[in-house]
Design a protein around this motif. Structure first.
Motif, mmCIF file in Angstrom:
data_model
loop_
_atom_site.group_PDB
_atom_site.id
_atom_site.type_symbol
_atom_site.label_atom_id
_atom_site.label_comp_id
_atom_site.label_asym_id
_atom_site.label_seq_id
_atom_site.Cartn_x
_atom_site.Cartn_y
_atom_site.Cartn_z
ATOM 1 N N ALA A 81 0.825 -1.211 0.000
ATOM 2 C CA ALA A 81 0.000 0.000 0.000
ATOM 3 C C ALA A 81 0.858 1.259 0.000
ATOM 4 O O ALA A 81 0.558 2.233 -0.696
ATOM 5 C CB ALA A 81 -0.925 -0.002 1.220
ATOM 6 N N GLU A 86 -2.417 3.080 -1.914
ATOM 7 C CA GLU A 86 -3.248 2.468 -0.886
ATOM 8 C C GLU A 86 -4.553 1.911 -1.436
ATOM 9 O O GLU A 86 -5.150 1.025 -0.828
ATOM 10 C CB GLU A 86 -3.545 3.492 0.221
ATOM 11 C CG GLU A 86 -2.284 3.931 0.971
ATOM 12 C CD GLU A 86 -2.579 4.917 2.088
ATOM 13 O OE1 GLU A 86 -3.770 5.231 2.305
ATOM 14 O OE2 GLU A 86 -1.613 5.360 2.741
ATOM 15 N N GLU A 87 -5.010 2.406 -2.572
ATOM 16 C CA GLU A 87 -6.278 1.939 -3.121
ATOM 17 C C GLU A 87 -6.060 0.994 -4.302
ATOM 18 O O GLU A 87 -5.172 1.222 -5.134
ATOM 19 C CB GLU A 87 -7.147 3.120 -3.553
ATOM 20 C CG GLU A 87 -7.658 3.954 -2.380
ATOM 21 C CD GLU A 87 -8.677 4.991 -2.818
ATOM 22 O OE1 GLU A 87 -8.632 5.414 -3.992
ATOM 23 O OE2 GLU A 87 -9.515 5.380 -1.984
ATOM 24 N N ASN A 89 -8.312 -1.316 -7.361
ATOM 25 C CA ASN A 89 -9.595 -1.489 -8.041
ATOM 26 C C ASN A 89 -9.820 -2.969 -8.315
ATOM 27 O O ASN A 89 -8.977 -3.628 -8.925
ATOM 28 C CB ASN A 89 -9.613 -0.696 -9.350
ATOM 29 C CG ASN A 89 -9.545 0.802 -9.111
ATOM 30 O OD1 ASN A 89 -10.335 1.351 -8.344
ATOM 31 N ND2 ASN A 89 -8.601 1.472 -9.767
ATOM 32 N N LYS A 105 -13.639 -0.210 -5.261
ATOM 33 C CA LYS A 105 -12.360 0.374 -4.837
ATOM 34 C C LYS A 105 -12.146 0.028 -3.367
ATOM 35 O O LYS A 105 -13.027 0.246 -2.531
ATOM 36 C CB LYS A 105 -12.386 1.887 -5.046
ATOM 37 C CG LYS A 105 -11.043 2.563 -4.801
ATOM 38 C CD LYS A 105 -11.086 4.028 -5.218
ATOM 39 C CE LYS A 105 -11.174 4.183 -6.725
ATOM 40 N NZ LYS A 105 -11.065 5.587 -7.157
ATOM 41 N N ASN A 107 -9.476 0.322 -0.037
ATOM 42 C CA ASN A 107 -8.293 0.919 0.577
ATOM 43 C C ASN A 107 -7.577 -0.160 1.378
ATOM 44 O O ASN A 107 -8.115 -0.694 2.351
ATOM 45 C CB ASN A 107 -8.695 2.079 1.490
ATOM 46 C CG ASN A 107 -7.475 2.884 1.962
ATOM 47 O OD1 ASN A 107 -6.441 2.313 2.292
ATOM 48 N ND2 ASN A 107 -7.597 4.189 1.983
ATOM 49 N N MET A 109 -5.277 -0.033 3.428
ATOM 50 C CA MET A 109 -4.989 0.318 4.811
ATOM 51 C C MET A 109 -6.171 0.023 5.737
ATOM 52 O O MET A 109 -6.031 0.047 6.960
ATOM 53 C CB MET A 109 -4.597 1.796 4.916
ATOM 54 C CG MET A 109 -3.365 2.172 4.109
ATOM 55 S SD MET A 109 -1.870 1.259 4.607
ATOM 56 C CE MET A 109 -1.538 2.006 6.212
ATOM 57 N N ASP A 110 -7.326 -0.271 5.139
ATOM 58 C CA ASP A 110 -8.506 -0.616 5.935
ATOM 59 C C ASP A 110 -8.615 -2.114 6.184
ATOM 60 O O ASP A 110 -9.462 -2.563 6.961
ATOM 61 C CB ASP A 110 -9.790 -0.142 5.229
ATOM 62 C CG ASP A 110 -9.897 1.377 5.171
ATOM 63 O OD1 ASP A 110 -9.292 2.050 6.034
ATOM 64 O OD2 ASP A 110 -10.582 1.884 4.260
#
Length: 233
Positions: A81, A86-87, A89, A105, A107, A109-110
């Motif tokens: 990330a 970090e994102e 698709n 999409k 993230n 980091m989530d």
């Protein structure tokens, strides 16, 4: 005159299984090349590449080879990330209408490591015998295909992850026995006992993330759970 050295930003995270705080950095061009080359090989080469990159990007401060696979996957996801974005698709199948792919999409980091509330590493086989399991490392998983686990591979996986065998008040350390002896121990389990031990792997901590989707035609709302490192690429 020497060329200047490029500074690389560092970040911090907590290792899921131990909550130990460590520093990490993005992977460099030379490390990305290792990953790209490994993609052309087999599963073992890819897992070796991930281990090597995580080692380098955590400054060789921890023994990655002995870490649970989900810890390594979590570290790699965070490193990735911060390295290339970090994102990500993804195209995900809509629940109940699997032929319909919905762009989503996510993230990275989530994404966290989640633990099943009923998960345990101690499995009671008989009234007098139980086993204590250790989580598989990347090296162990490199030898088996978890998506299409054959019978002998399952035996090898379980035998490789036995940490202790407890018989009454006596505790036997798996490291004191040969691989063949541990394989024989697993081979002699009943189907019920084997299923109990296998549940350890299906319920063990893993990368997991919920994604909300909207059907492109009906506009119906849905959600899917994606899990495991491969699902995020």
């Amino acid at each position: 005159m020497a060329l200047p050295k490029l500074n690389t930003q560092t970040f911090e995270l907590n290792i899921p299984s131990t909550d130990e705080k460590i520093k990490y950095r993005p992977f460099l061009v030379k490390e990305e090349k290792i990953l790209l080359q490994a993609q052309e090989g087999d599963q073992a080469e890819m897992f070796d590449a991930i281990t090597d990159v995580v080692n380098a990007c955590t400054f060789n401060k921890i023994d990655i080879s002995k870490m649970p696979s989900f810890d390594v996957e979590y570290l790699f996801l965070r490193i990735r990330a911060k390295s290339v974005g970090e994102e990500v698709n993804l195209n995900l199948s809509f629940p109940g209408d699997e032929k319909v792919k919905v762009p989503a999409k996510v993230n990275l980091m989530d994404v966290e490591v989640e633990v099943d509330d009923n998960h345990t590493n101690k499995i009671q086989l008989t009234d007098n015998i139980s086993v204590v399991m250790a989580y598989p490392t990347m090296k162990i998983l490199a030898k088996v295909n978890m998506q299409d686990l054959k019978a002998q591979d399952a035996v090898t996986l379980i035998a490789s992850c036995i940490h202790q065998i407890i018989e009454g008040v006596e505790t036997l350390e798996a490291r004191d026995f040969k691989t063949a002896e541990l394989n024989e121990f697993v081979d002699n389990m009943t189907q019920t006992q084997f299923a109990k031990v296998n549940e350890f792997f299906t319920s063990m901590p893993k990368l997991k993330h919920e994604v909300k989707l909207t059907h492109p035609k009906t506009k119906k709302k849905g959600k899917v759970i994606i899990e495991g490192l491969q699902s995020f690429f």
